[in-house]
Write an enzyme that holds these catalytic residues in place. Sequence first.
Site, mmCIF file in Angstrom:
data_model
loop_
_atom_site.group_PDB
_atom_site.id
_atom_site.type_symbol
_atom_site.label_atom_id
_atom_site.label_comp_id
_atom_site.label_asym_id
_atom_site.label_seq_id
_atom_site.Cartn_x
_atom_site.Cartn_y
_atom_site.Cartn_z
ATOM 1 N N HIS A 263 -27.993 -24.020 -0.150
ATOM 2 C CA HIS A 263 -26.926 -23.723 0.817
ATOM 3 C C HIS A 263 -26.065 -24.951 1.102
ATOM 4 C CE1 HIS A 263 -29.885 -24.577 4.415
ATOM 5 N NE2 HIS A 263 -29.816 -25.580 3.573
ATOM 6 N N ASN A 264 -24.794 -24.675 1.384
ATOM 7 C CA ASN A 264 -23.798 -25.683 1.781
ATOM 8 C C ASN A 264 -23.380 -26.615 0.653
ATOM 9 O OD1 ASN A 264 -24.252 -24.679 4.454
ATOM 10 N ND2 ASN A 264 -25.948 -26.121 4.669
#
Length: 369
Positions: A263-264
């Site tokens: 994620h991110n």
Amino acid sequence: MALTLEELVKRFGGEIAGDAQCKVSGLAPLDQAGPQQLAFLANPKYLSQVETTRAGAVLIAPKDLEKLRAATDGQPAGPRMAGPLNFIVTPNPYAYFARVAQMFIDLATPPRAPGVHPSATIDPAAQVAASAVIGPHVTVEAGAVIEDGVQLDANVFIGRGTTIGAGSHLYPNASVYHGCKIGPRAIIHAGAVIGSDGFGFAPDFVGDGDARTGSWVKIPQVGGVTVGPDVEIGANTTIDRGAMADTVIDECVKIDNQVQIGHNCRIGAYTVIAGSAGIAGSTTIGRHCMIGGAAGIAGHVTLGDYVIITAKSGVSKSLPKAGIYTSAFPAVDHGEWNRSAALVRNLDKLRERIKALETALAAQGGTDA
């Protein structure tokens, strides 16, 4: 369908050396091609295969054609060559080959009729373009947008509010969770999962050892995934949704099979990532990078533009400067590896012995003085 070299050059450029009316109906490697096939030379170390190939024509770079002519006294067919040979001369034979190969595939593949298969489940609140092809057992949830020319193969899942850009093709069993944006002309292969939850858990423990109590608290992942235009994502690859902001895959990124992107993350334009690589969360990879197979990149690091990570390497810190980075141990003879491993285990003892010798020599030097 056969095309002349003249027709190919009109479509893709290049210059013809030989018979412009030579017809080819497919492609093959230099050592396997026949008179109706087009071969290519991308690596000059295989130049000798051009001298013996039976291909009707060869894609070749100008400098390699010069070498070939020098080796054959300037003749189109030298004493070692199988016969008269035709060439399309182009600066990048490999890319030319790729474009011709795609053209032959397109010519041989009849277009699928647009429409929705009766077994598909399309929410009334979804928007599906009339030119889209929706295959068997596809699910499209409320608020999703399927743009012009999209192909969704069997069992594809599109979550609520997700957009699939024009001309994209999702192969069987691909899943794009809610709130994601897939840009135009994306190719997402079978079993890929886009937008699954990022690996985020807050520790909530008290005490130590056997007395420790508590649990991991799941952190909701409320971001999405944004995929730019012309991205290809391999089979069984997973790209996690962001914790708060989106995970971003920029334009023309190419991702192999079984890659994990946490994620991110942000993957810069034109970067390529080979199979089984793992990229932990909140990592930024620059433009035009190359990540080798099974490489592992730690979270919260940044790789600059034009960074190359070789296969099986582990990256634990940021690498802002362009270059080639390696941490993998290359394969060697088993016995040699065992001997090296034994030396590594004893490095501490060897260091202490060297320090002791240095101390003794220094003391001896002091006595002599």
